[in-house]
Scaffold this motif. Sequence first.
Motif, PDB file in Angstrom:
ATOM      1  N   ARG A  28     -46.340 -20.069  18.365  1.00  0.00           N
ATOM      2  CA  ARG A  28     -45.805 -18.738  18.631  1.00  0.00           C
ATOM      3  C   ARG A  28     -46.396 -17.745  17.642  1.00  0.00           C
ATOM      4  O   ARG A  28     -46.352 -17.952  16.442  1.00  0.00           O
ATOM      5  CB  ARG A  28     -44.276 -18.760  18.554  1.00  0.00           C
ATOM      6  CG  ARG A  28     -43.656 -19.666  19.615  1.00  0.00           C
ATOM      7  CD  ARG A  28     -42.136 -19.675  19.577  1.00  0.00           C
ATOM      8  NE  ARG A  28     -41.626 -20.426  20.718  1.00  0.00           N
ATOM      9  CZ  ARG A  28     -41.375 -21.738  20.705  1.00  0.00           C
ATOM     10  NH1 ARG A  28     -41.555 -22.432  19.600  1.00  0.00           N
ATOM     11  NH2 ARG A  28     -40.944 -22.337  21.790  1.00  0.00           N
ATOM     12  N   GLU A  29     -46.925 -16.664  18.184  1.00  0.00           N
ATOM     13  CA  GLU A  29     -47.623 -15.670  17.370  1.00  0.00           C
ATOM     14  C   GLU A  29     -47.074 -14.288  17.678  1.00  0.00           C
ATOM     15  O   GLU A  29     -47.006 -13.882  18.846  1.00  0.00           O
ATOM     16  CB  GLU A  29     -49.123 -15.709  17.691  1.00  0.00           C
ATOM     17  CG  GLU A  29     -49.945 -14.633  17.011  1.00  0.00           C
ATOM     18  CD  GLU A  29     -51.367 -14.561  17.550  1.00  0.00           C
ATOM     19  OE1 GLU A  29     -52.088 -13.625  17.152  1.00  0.00           O
ATOM     20  OE2 GLU A  29     -51.746 -15.422  18.376  1.00  0.00           O
ATOM     21  N   GLU A  30     -46.682 -13.553  16.643  1.00  0.00           N
ATOM     22  CA  GLU A  30     -46.323 -12.160  16.837  1.00  0.00           C
ATOM     23  C   GLU A  30     -47.597 -11.359  17.079  1.00  0.00           C
ATOM     24  O   GLU A  30     -48.572 -11.491  16.336  1.00  0.00           O
ATOM     25  CB  GLU A  30     -45.572 -11.622  15.623  1.00  0.00           C
ATOM     26  CG  GLU A  30     -44.194 -12.232  15.465  1.00  0.00           C
ATOM     27  CD  GLU A  30     -43.365 -11.530  14.407  1.00  0.00           C
ATOM     28  OE1 GLU A  30     -43.935 -10.725  13.630  1.00  0.00           O
ATOM     29  OE2 GLU A  30     -42.145 -11.786  14.346  1.00  0.00           O
ATOM     30  N   ILE A  31     -47.596 -10.562  18.135  1.00  0.00           N
ATOM     31  CA  ILE A  31     -48.800  -9.830  18.518  1.00  0.00           C
ATOM     32  C   ILE A  31     -48.498  -8.342  18.622  1.00  0.00           C
ATOM     33  O   ILE A  31     -47.337  -7.922  18.689  1.00  0.00           O
ATOM     34  CB  ILE A  31     -49.369 -10.330  19.869  1.00  0.00           C
ATOM     35  CG1 ILE A  31     -48.346 -10.105  21.000  1.00  0.00           C
ATOM     36  CG2 ILE A  31     -49.784 -11.796  19.779  1.00  0.00           C
ATOM     37  CD1 ILE A  31     -48.891 -10.353  22.391  1.00  0.00           C
ATOM     38  N   GLU A  32     -49.566  -7.555  18.632  1.00  0.00           N
ATOM     39  CA  GLU A  32     -49.482  -6.123  18.900  1.00  0.00           C
ATOM     40  C   GLU A  32     -50.496  -5.775  19.976  1.00  0.00           C
ATOM     41  O   GLU A  32     -51.636  -6.247  19.944  1.00  0.00           O
ATOM     42  CB  GLU A  32     -49.764  -5.310  17.637  1.00  0.00           C
ATOM     43  CG  GLU A  32     -48.703  -5.464  16.565  1.00  0.00           C
ATOM     44  CD  GLU A  32     -48.973  -4.584  15.356  1.00  0.00           C
ATOM     45  OE1 GLU A  32     -50.125  -4.099  15.214  1.00  0.00           O
ATOM     46  OE2 GLU A  32     -48.037  -4.379  14.555  1.00  0.00           O
ATOM     47  N   LEU A  33     -50.068  -4.975  20.934  1.00  0.00           N
ATOM     48  CA  LEU A  33     -50.946  -4.488  21.994  1.00  0.00           C
ATOM     49  C   LEU A  33     -51.252  -3.032  21.722  1.00  0.00           C
ATOM     50  O   LEU A  33     -50.375  -2.269  21.315  1.00  0.00           O
ATOM     51  CB  LEU A  33     -50.273  -4.625  23.362  1.00  0.00           C
ATOM     52  CG  LEU A  33     -49.680  -5.989  23.726  1.00  0.00           C
ATOM     53  CD1 LEU A  33     -49.005  -5.913  25.092  1.00  0.00           C
ATOM     54  CD2 LEU A  33     -50.753  -7.063  23.712  1.00  0.00           C
ATOM     55  N   ARG A  34     -52.477  -2.612  21.971  1.00  0.00           N
ATOM     56  CA  ARG A  34     -52.877  -1.216  21.796  1.00  0.00           C
ATOM     57  C   ARG A  34     -53.131  -0.610  23.172  1.00  0.00           C
ATOM     58  O   ARG A  34     -53.924  -1.128  23.962  1.00  0.00           O
ATOM     59  CB  ARG A  34     -54.157  -1.119  20.959  1.00  0.00           C
ATOM     60  CG  ARG A  34     -54.054  -1.751  19.591  1.00  0.00           C
ATOM     61  CD  ARG A  34     -53.366  -0.852  18.585  1.00  0.00           C
ATOM     62  NE  ARG A  34     -53.618  -1.280  17.217  1.00  0.00           N
ATOM     63  CZ  ARG A  34     -52.859  -2.132  16.549  1.00  0.00           C
ATOM     64  NH1 ARG A  34     -51.829  -2.691  17.144  1.00  0.00           N
ATOM     65  NH2 ARG A  34     -53.124  -2.440  15.300  1.00  0.00           N
TER      66      ARG A  34
END
Length: 245
Positions: free
Chosen positions: A18-24
């Motif tokens: 599980r990875e915390e991600i950010e979308l742009r």
Amino acid sequence: MTDDLVELRSMTVLPADREEIELRTEDGLTLVGELALPAEGPVTGTLITLHPLPTHGGFMDSHVYRKAAWRLPALAGLAVLRFNTRGTSSPRGTSDGEFGEGIAEAADVRAAVDFAVSRGLPNRWLVGWSFGTELTLMHGADLDVEGAILLSPPLHRATEDDMRRWAATGRPVTALVPEHDDFLKPDEARERFAPLTQLELIAVPDAKHLWVGERYVRIVHDAIVERVAPERAPLPGEVPASMVE
């Protein structure tokens, strides 16, 4: 020593990376989310999830999606991408921007699909729930996905033209419509979805809009896996105790 089987329960969490991600987004926003990948083995498919209406409590942790991220990487080899659309908050954090009535969120949907493509995640499917089905129908037909799964579609915002665009792609679309849905019940759904000629509509007896109850969560997850990773269906109701985190 045998590894006893235990029943999958509402709070069961199985192994995943599980990875915390950010979308742009193309309009400069940062959206927060999580990507859950199988801890072992290949990715058989990718669920890009679009949550219910944020002005009425919908967010990336809405229970069907949270449980999908807890279970489906281990049980079906699926990658599960969840994120908060613009202006939406959850324990993961708050995405930039403000609610855009489903219109500005076109950029959010594109950002999520682009992220999955950039990560090389295969066999990508949009999975929308309630408001998320509107985003799927309105903005998903031209994106790089294999198909779509709609949970409790209300058809408040999506138009016949949106459905015709999906129809023209020929890509599979499945709608799970609860018998007792608050907004769109199966018989009306069959009429209103007529322009989406390839739609597979599944009426789910006794179910309601929010899919409350473990029985209904399992129905939804089984339907998703049957379409995205059919070789892994049906899902088991029990797992070895050693799998449970």
